[in-house]
Scaffold this active site. Structure first.
Site, PDB file in Angstrom:
ATOM      1  N   SER A 119      -6.674  10.756  -3.725  1.00 33.85           N
ATOM      2  CA  SER A 119      -7.047  11.520  -4.916  1.00 33.85           C
ATOM      3  C   SER A 119      -7.199  10.635  -6.135  1.00 33.85           C
ATOM      4  O   SER A 119      -7.661  11.111  -7.176  1.00 33.85           O
ATOM      5  CB  SER A 119      -5.935  12.521  -5.254  1.00 33.85           C
ATOM      6  OG  SER A 119      -5.748  13.419  -4.231  1.00 33.85           O
ATOM      7  N   HIS A 140     -13.528  11.721  -0.554  1.00 42.07           N
ATOM      8  CA  HIS A 140     -12.537  12.606  -1.174  1.00 42.07           C
ATOM      9  C   HIS A 140     -12.935  14.072  -1.080  1.00 42.07           C
ATOM     10  O   HIS A 140     -13.781  14.548  -1.839  1.00 42.07           O
ATOM     11  CB  HIS A 140     -12.354  12.185  -2.643  1.00 42.07           C
ATOM     12  CG  HIS A 140     -11.307  12.953  -3.370  1.00 42.07           C
ATOM     13  ND1 HIS A 140     -11.359  13.211  -4.724  1.00 42.07           N
ATOM     14  CD2 HIS A 140     -10.170  13.551  -2.941  1.00 42.07           C
ATOM     15  CE1 HIS A 140     -10.309  13.914  -5.080  1.00 42.07           C
ATOM     16  NE2 HIS A 140      -9.570  14.138  -4.025  1.00 42.07           N
ATOM     17  N   GLU A 152     -16.269  14.018  -3.111  1.00 43.84           N
ATOM     18  CA  GLU A 152     -16.546  12.855  -3.963  1.00 43.84           C
ATOM     19  C   GLU A 152     -16.678  11.634  -3.058  1.00 43.84           C
ATOM     20  O   GLU A 152     -15.815  11.405  -2.196  1.00 43.84           O
ATOM     21  CB  GLU A 152     -15.375  12.602  -4.928  1.00 43.84           C
ATOM     22  CG  GLU A 152     -15.477  13.329  -6.246  1.00 43.84           C
ATOM     23  CD  GLU A 152     -14.345  12.952  -7.197  1.00 43.84           C
ATOM     24  OE1 GLU A 152     -14.623  12.347  -8.241  1.00 43.84           O
ATOM     25  OE2 GLU A 152     -13.183  13.276  -6.889  1.00 43.84           O
ATOM     26  N   ASN A 190     -10.228  14.619 -10.475  1.00 41.31           N
ATOM     27  CA  ASN A 190      -8.819  14.559 -10.893  1.00 41.31           C
ATOM     28  C   ASN A 190      -8.615  13.908 -12.256  1.00 41.31           C
ATOM     29  O   ASN A 190      -7.585  14.124 -12.897  1.00 41.31           O
ATOM     30  CB  ASN A 190      -7.976  13.847  -9.834  1.00 41.31           C
ATOM     31  CG  ASN A 190      -7.773  14.751  -8.629  1.00 41.31           C
ATOM     32  OD1 ASN A 190      -7.593  15.955  -8.784  1.00 41.31           O
ATOM     33  ND2 ASN A 190      -7.843  14.174  -7.440  1.00 41.31           N
TER      34      ASN A 190
END
Ligand SMILES: CC(=O)CC(=O)SCCNC(=O)CCNC(=O)[C@H](O)C(C)(C)COP(=O)(O)OP(=O)(O)OC[C@H]1O[C@@H](n2cnc3c(N)ncnc32)[C@H](O)[C@@H]1OP(=O)(O)O
Ligand SMILES: NC(=O)C1=CN([C@@H]2O[C@H](COP(=O)(O)OP(=O)(O)OC[C@H]3O[C@@H](n4cnc5c(N)ncnc54)[C@H](OP(=O)(O)O)[C@@H]3O)[C@@H](O)[C@H]2O)C=CC1
Length: 291
Positions: A119, A140, A152, A190
């Site tokens: 992450s 991701h 991602e 994130n």
């Protein structure tokens, strides 16, 4: 190179979801975890989630059966390493991820692409400790994997175009959408989402609101599908804290300072849904706020 088989290391909430969508899209999956209980729980959850998709007529029972037959659970990392693509989805700790890549290296095929579902952790740094930084990248997924549309894709400094294109083709075969992110702490989603969650914990810590009023405010006032504290419990408070620490260390800015209350919950082992207690207590019929 066309990817046919996918090895997944870590069978927690992300690993099981990744195995689910990969198998449903026709990939042969090898699923590994350090804990055999985690592998058993993952297989049971994948079966339940596929069954639900059959009941809701999203897939046929033949699709479910062939997906399940494509998933091989294995405690043996050497078997996982024989896959065309490996996705590491273990706990968000850099030392654990380095150890996993080190253990995989001796058995990898020369052409295997190595990726991490991290992450937040630097892809370039993870890649630099392997024998193939050009064939290494961030892959991701978002949680819950079978539902969320985005993946991602993060290139490290050395990732080559062939590797990126091969991973992009996998995302497309899954029917998902790729967003390309540069390799800076916590990437795109994130970098934006986690400071909001951390701020919600500060809002609780400073007594501006309680768990219920904070979540309700963001659900009804900003149309978020889950309140930020409910979402933090869903992601895992250990993972949220690890991401805040990567942002704080990597960007050296006090605006990313993890809230001491978040740290306290993690110290208590109240990690959210996965331990049945976090900002809510999930042990009864309905979740009950813990503050
Ligand atoms: C931390 C990181 O590195 C990155 C991240 O992932 S950040 C987290 C990103 N994720 C989010 O922000 C999720 C926010 N929450 C949501 O979008 C929604 O609450 C939700 C999709 C999880 C649930 O939606 P909902 O409408 O409240 O619930 P519900 O109607 O029960 O579920 C919707 C669908 O999702 C499915 N679903 C829900 N939870 C699921 C799960 N854990 N696994 C698999 N499927 C699930 C349901 O089966 C249902 O499917 P159908 O449409 O086929 O019936
Ligand atoms: N939770 C989320 O919403 C998201 C998480 N991610 C990322 O995905 C990764 C996994 O997160 P998540 O699934 O939530 O975490 P979980 O805690 O649910 O699962 C992690 C799993 O990895 C296992 N594990 C630990 N060490 C090893 C090892 N050496 N070899 C194999 N397995 C190991 C753990 O076993 P044990 O419990 O026995 O230690 C556990 O079963 C993290 O990098 C996280 O940042 C990415 C997107 C969203």
């Amino acid at each position: 190179m066309e990817i046919k088989s996918v090895g997944i290391v870590g069978a927690g909430q992300m690993g099981n979801g990744i195995a689910h969508v990969m198998a449903l899209s026709g990939y042969d999956v090898r699923l590994n975890d350090i804990s055999s209980d985690a592998i058993d729980a993952a297989l049971a959850l994948i079966t339940r989630n596929l069954d639900r998709q059959v009941t809701r007529e999203k897939i046929s029972s033949a699709d479910r059966d062939s997906a399940l037959s494509r998933i091989q659970a294995t405690p043996d990392l050497a078997q996982v390493a024989q896959s065309d693509l490996v996705i590491e989805a273990a706990t968000e700790r850099e030392d654990i991820k380095h150890q996993i890549f080190e253990a995989l290296l001796p058995n990898l095929k020369p052409e295997t692409i190595l990726t991490s579902n991290t992450s937040s952790i630097s892809i370039t740094r993870l890649a630099s400790r392997t024998d193939r930084p050009e064939k290494f990248m961030g892959f991701h997924f978002m949680n819950p994997v079978p539902v969320m549309q985005l993946v991602e894709l993060i290139r490290g400094i050395a990732t080559d175009a062939e590797t990126y294109d091969a991973c992009l083709a996998v995302v497309q075969k899954l029917g998902k959408t790729a967003a390309s992110a540069e390799d800076f702490p916590a990437f795109i989603v994130n970098r934006i989402l986690m400071p909001m969650i951390n701020e919600a914990v500060y809002t609780l810590y400073e007594g501006v609101g309680n768990v219920e009023s904070i979540d309700q405010s963001m659900k009804l006032g900003a149309n978020h599908p889950m309140g930020p504290l409910e979402l933090a419990d869903f992601i895992g408070l250990d993972t949220c804290l690890a991401i805040m620490n990567v942002l704080h260390d990597g960007l050296a800015d006090t605006k990313y300072r993890p809230c001491p209350l978040l740290t306290k919950y993690v110290e208590a082992g109240w990690l959210g849904r996965k331990t049945q207690r976090g900002f809510y207590d999930y042990r009864g019929e309905v979740p009950v706020p813990t503050r």
